[in-house]
Motif scaffolding. Structure first.
Motif, PDB file in Angstrom:
ATOM      1  N   TYR A  33      64.046  27.985 -15.783  1.00 48.06           N
ATOM      2  CA  TYR A  33      62.924  27.720 -14.891  1.00 48.06           C
ATOM      3  C   TYR A  33      62.046  28.963 -14.798  1.00 48.06           C
ATOM      4  O   TYR A  33      62.443  30.050 -15.209  1.00 48.06           O
ATOM      5  CB  TYR A  33      63.426  27.339 -13.501  1.00 48.06           C
ATOM      6  CG  TYR A  33      64.373  26.166 -13.499  1.00 48.06           C
ATOM      7  CD1 TYR A  33      63.991  24.934 -14.021  1.00 48.06           C
ATOM      8  CD2 TYR A  33      65.644  26.284 -12.962  1.00 48.06           C
ATOM      9  CE1 TYR A  33      64.862  23.853 -14.013  1.00 48.06           C
ATOM     10  CE2 TYR A  33      66.512  25.205 -12.943  1.00 48.06           C
ATOM     11  CZ  TYR A  33      66.122  23.999 -13.469  1.00 48.06           C
ATOM     12  OH  TYR A  33      66.972  22.932 -13.464  1.00 48.06           O
ATOM     13  N   ILE A  36      60.369  33.215 -10.794  1.00 48.39           N
ATOM     14  CA  ILE A  36      59.486  33.652  -9.714  1.00 48.39           C
ATOM     15  C   ILE A  36      59.932  34.985  -9.111  1.00 48.39           C
ATOM     16  O   ILE A  36      59.103  35.845  -8.821  1.00 48.39           O
ATOM     17  CB  ILE A  36      59.335  32.563  -8.622  1.00 48.39           C
ATOM     18  CG1 ILE A  36      58.273  32.965  -7.596  1.00 48.39           C
ATOM     19  CG2 ILE A  36      60.651  32.237  -7.969  1.00 48.39           C
ATOM     20  CD1 ILE A  36      57.907  31.876  -6.625  1.00 48.39           C
ATOM     21  N   PHE A  81      58.793  34.131  -1.226  1.00 47.07           N
ATOM     22  CA  PHE A  81      58.622  33.808  -2.640  1.00 47.07           C
ATOM     23  C   PHE A  81      59.860  34.203  -3.442  1.00 47.07           C
ATOM     24  O   PHE A  81      60.249  33.493  -4.372  1.00 47.07           O
ATOM     25  CB  PHE A  81      57.367  34.484  -3.193  1.00 47.07           C
ATOM     26  CG  PHE A  81      56.120  33.949  -2.556  1.00 47.07           C
ATOM     27  CD1 PHE A  81      55.556  32.762  -2.996  1.00 47.07           C
ATOM     28  CD2 PHE A  81      55.533  34.606  -1.493  1.00 47.07           C
ATOM     29  CE1 PHE A  81      54.419  32.241  -2.389  1.00 47.07           C
ATOM     30  CE2 PHE A  81      54.401  34.097  -0.876  1.00 47.07           C
ATOM     31  CZ  PHE A  81      53.844  32.914  -1.322  1.00 47.07           C
ATOM     32  N   ALA A  84      62.390  31.595  -3.100  1.00 49.28           N
ATOM     33  CA  ALA A  84      62.046  30.336  -3.762  1.00 49.28           C
ATOM     34  C   ALA A  84      62.509  30.300  -5.217  1.00 49.28           C
ATOM     35  O   ALA A  84      62.248  29.327  -5.929  1.00 49.28           O
ATOM     36  CB  ALA A  84      60.536  30.101  -3.681  1.00 49.28           C
ATOM     37  N   ASP A  85      63.206  31.329  -5.664  1.00 52.45           N
ATOM     38  CA  ASP A  85      63.693  31.373  -7.040  1.00 52.45           C
ATOM     39  C   ASP A  85      64.751  30.296  -7.246  1.00 52.45           C
ATOM     40  O   ASP A  85      65.695  30.187  -6.460  1.00 52.45           O
ATOM     41  CB  ASP A  85      64.277  32.757  -7.343  1.00 52.45           C
ATOM     42  CG  ASP A  85      64.635  32.918  -8.798  1.00 52.45           C
ATOM     43  OD1 ASP A  85      63.862  32.459  -9.656  1.00 52.45           O
ATOM     44  OD2 ASP A  85      65.695  33.507  -9.086  1.00 52.45           O
ATOM     45  N   VAL A 116      64.568  24.471  -2.437  1.00 51.68           N
ATOM     46  CA  VAL A 116      63.220  24.384  -3.000  1.00 51.68           C
ATOM     47  C   VAL A 116      63.069  22.986  -3.595  1.00 51.68           C
ATOM     48  O   VAL A 116      63.782  22.614  -4.525  1.00 51.68           O
ATOM     49  CB  VAL A 116      62.972  25.468  -4.065  1.00 51.68           C
ATOM     50  CG1 VAL A 116      61.605  25.296  -4.705  1.00 51.68           C
ATOM     51  CG2 VAL A 116      63.105  26.849  -3.444  1.00 51.68           C
ATOM     52  N   LYS A 118      59.991  21.723  -4.676  1.00 48.68           N
ATOM     53  CA  LYS A 118      58.991  21.729  -5.747  1.00 48.68           C
ATOM     54  C   LYS A 118      58.460  23.140  -5.934  1.00 48.68           C
ATOM     55  O   LYS A 118      58.173  23.831  -4.958  1.00 48.68           O
ATOM     56  CB  LYS A 118      57.854  20.771  -5.393  1.00 48.68           C
ATOM     57  CG  LYS A 118      56.899  20.478  -6.515  1.00 48.68           C
ATOM     58  CD  LYS A 118      55.929  19.381  -6.079  1.00 48.68           C
ATOM     59  CE  LYS A 118      55.138  18.848  -7.246  1.00 48.68           C
ATOM     60  NZ  LYS A 118      54.252  17.749  -6.841  1.00 48.68           N
ATOM     61  N   LEU A 119      58.310  23.538  -7.184  1.00 50.71           N
ATOM     62  CA  LEU A 119      57.737  24.824  -7.556  1.00 50.71           C
ATOM     63  C   LEU A 119      56.648  24.536  -8.587  1.00 50.71           C
ATOM     64  O   LEU A 119      56.910  23.902  -9.603  1.00 50.71           O
ATOM     65  CB  LEU A 119      58.807  25.743  -8.153  1.00 50.71           C
ATOM     66  CG  LEU A 119      58.390  27.119  -8.631  1.00 50.71           C
ATOM     67  CD1 LEU A 119      57.856  27.964  -7.473  1.00 50.71           C
ATOM     68  CD2 LEU A 119      59.568  27.833  -9.280  1.00 50.71           C
ATOM     69  N   ILE A 131      50.979  30.389  -7.696  1.00 49.76           N
ATOM     70  CA  ILE A 131      52.348  29.886  -7.581  1.00 49.76           C
ATOM     71  C   ILE A 131      52.471  29.266  -6.199  1.00 49.76           C
ATOM     72  O   ILE A 131      52.080  29.885  -5.208  1.00 49.76           O
ATOM     73  CB  ILE A 131      53.381  31.024  -7.729  1.00 49.76           C
ATOM     74  CG1 ILE A 131      53.269  31.681  -9.098  1.00 49.76           C
ATOM     75  CG2 ILE A 131      54.785  30.498  -7.480  1.00 49.76           C
ATOM     76  CD1 ILE A 131      54.104  32.935  -9.247  1.00 49.76           C
ATOM     77  N   SER A 132      53.000  28.055  -6.145  1.00 48.61           N
ATOM     78  CA  SER A 132      53.238  27.435  -4.848  1.00 48.61           C
ATOM     79  C   SER A 132      54.616  26.780  -4.839  1.00 48.61           C
ATOM     80  O   SER A 132      55.143  26.412  -5.885  1.00 48.61           O
ATOM     81  CB  SER A 132      52.150  26.414  -4.516  1.00 48.61           C
ATOM     82  OG  SER A 132      52.149  25.374  -5.449  1.00 48.61           O
ATOM     83  N   PHE A 133      55.175  26.671  -3.647  1.00 41.91           N
ATOM     84  CA  PHE A 133      56.473  26.021  -3.510  1.00 41.91           C
ATOM     85  C   PHE A 133      56.546  25.274  -2.187  1.00 41.91           C
ATOM     86  O   PHE A 133      55.838  25.599  -1.233  1.00 41.91           O
ATOM     87  CB  PHE A 133      57.625  27.040  -3.607  1.00 41.91           C
ATOM     88  CG  PHE A 133      57.738  27.952  -2.416  1.00 41.91           C
ATOM     89  CD1 PHE A 133      58.511  27.596  -1.312  1.00 41.91           C
ATOM     90  CD2 PHE A 133      57.075  29.162  -2.388  1.00 41.91           C
ATOM     91  CE1 PHE A 133      58.608  28.437  -0.212  1.00 41.91           C
ATOM     92  CE2 PHE A 133      57.172  30.004  -1.298  1.00 41.91           C
ATOM     93  CZ  PHE A 133      57.942  29.643  -0.207  1.00 41.91           C
TER      94      PHE A 133
END
Length: 185
Positions: A33, A36, A81, A84-85, A116, A118-119, A131-133
């Motif tokens: 993935y 981030i 952030f 969010a990895d 998380v 959605k990334l 980058i959004s999550f």
């Protein structure tokens, strides 16, 4: 002679590459993935020493701060952030991935467990632009919904601004809403 050199170079490169794969698998981390955490950590030295202007809204009450964070403070600032990895061995097959020229989207598969949900990585001319999550943590007594957006400057590719929205709900309490809007100068 050139063929032998080429083949021996290829052999050495493939050995080095396979060794690096072994060390990655030894760590137990799947890197299929978007990375981030590593991406954000690599941006911190570039913005260290720059001014951070933050507007914080907690349940409707506003506060504005200006600071010049050091590297450690930037890590704390951008912790949402980093958290969010999704590159964890336990999540190796938990996300569906969509790719296009402008987007890379990792979305949690139905029935899978992960904070998380959605990334989304947005690209502009092959470079990361945004980058959004969306993240969700819940149990019978508590829920926390978090949305984060990190925007990179289109020319310098440095972190330009970010927004974090978090709503926490605890049973028998009013929801708490936090919104952080920050710009880097």
């Amino acid at each position: 002679m050139n063929v032998k050199y080429y083949l021996s170079s290829l052999l050495v490169l493939s050995m080095c590459w396979s060794c690096s794969n072994i060390s990655d698998s030894a760590k137990g981390v799947e890197t299929s993935y978007f990375p981030i955490k590593e991406f954000v950590e690599a941006k911190i030295p570039v913005i260290e020493g720059k001014t951070l202007r933050k507007e914080i809204n907690i349940n409707g009450k506003n506060e504005t701060t200006t600071d010049i964070p050091n590297a450690e403070e930037w890590l704390k600032e951008l912790d949402f952030f980093l958290q969010a990895d999704i590159n964890k061995a336990v999540l190796a097959n938990a996300y569906e991935t969509e790719r296009s020229e402008k987007f890379l989207i990792h979305e949690l598969k139905e029935g899978e467990k992960g904070k998380v949900k959605k990334l989304v990585i947005q690209y502009l001319n092959g470079e990361v632009k945004q980058i959004s999550f969306n993240a969700l943590t819940e149990n019978p007594f508590y829920s926390s919904k978090t949305r984060g957006v990190l925007v990179l400057h289109s020319e310098t590719r440095e972190i330009d601004q970010y927004t974090i929205e978090n709503i926490q709900e605890v049973v028998f309490s009013k929801p708490n809403k936090l919104v952080i809007s920050a710009t880097v100068h």
